[in-house]
Design an enzyme around this catalytic site. Structure first.
Site, PDB file in Angstrom:
ATOM      1  CB  CYS A  23       5.057  15.806  11.616  1.00  0.00           C
ATOM      2  SG  CYS A  23       4.227  17.211  12.365  1.00  0.00           S
ATOM      3  CG  HIS A  67      -9.766  14.104  -2.014  1.00  0.00           C
ATOM      4  ND1 HIS A  67     -10.289  15.377  -2.108  1.00  0.00           N
ATOM      5  CD2 HIS A  67     -10.460  13.465  -1.048  1.00  0.00           C
ATOM      6  CE1 HIS A  67     -11.283  15.498  -1.241  1.00  0.00           C
ATOM      7  NE2 HIS A  67     -11.402  14.349  -0.579  1.00  0.00           N
ATOM      8  CD  GLU A 112       0.223  21.786   9.466  1.00  0.00           C
ATOM      9  OE1 GLU A 112       0.454  21.295  10.581  1.00  0.00           O
ATOM     10  OE2 GLU A 112       0.971  21.627   8.484  1.00  0.00           O
TER      11      GLU A 112
END
Length: 123
Positions: A23, A67, A112
């Site tokens: 991560c 984005h 996620e």
């Protein structure tokens, strides 16, 4: 009590510190977001709220994330761009935009991956 659910998706990159080795590297997700709006009374048309209103406002909130490299956004300058904080940001921002008496954003889940999500539950 009635509850509506609207879903959407966005793609963005982030990195987290002090969470885990993978991560901490820059990486991205294709987030799946579930938003729940709750209220007790239906309007004259027999609905809690027009889905179109929720979708329009949610799209505007999501456009601030889509984005993007989340760590560079001002909204995450004091809090990590974790799924937990993403869910909370979406909930609070949508609540501010969908300002109708008797209706509240009750929870938001930010997935996620297809098997991992964080949910923010409003008080």
């Amino acid at each position: 009590m009635f509850e509506l659910k609207v879903t959407t998706r966005f793609a963005a990159a982030h990195k987290l510190t002090m969470v885990g080795k993978q991560c901490e590297n820059l990486h991205g997700h294709n987030w799946h977001v579930e938003v729940y709006v709750q209220g007790e009374k239906l309007d004259k048309g027999g609905v809690l709220m027009d889905f179109g209103i929720i979708k329009k406002e949610l799209k505007e909130v999501i456009n601030t994330l889509d984005h993007k490299y989340l760590n560079e956004l001002e909204i995450f300058s004091e809090a990590p761009a974790s799924s937990e904080h993403i869910a909370m940001y979406i909930a609070k921002e949508l609540e501010r935009r969908v300002n109708v008496d008797g209706i509240k954003v009750s929870r938001v889940s930010a997935w996620e991956s297809e098997n991992s999500c964080a949910t923010y539950i409003a008080d």
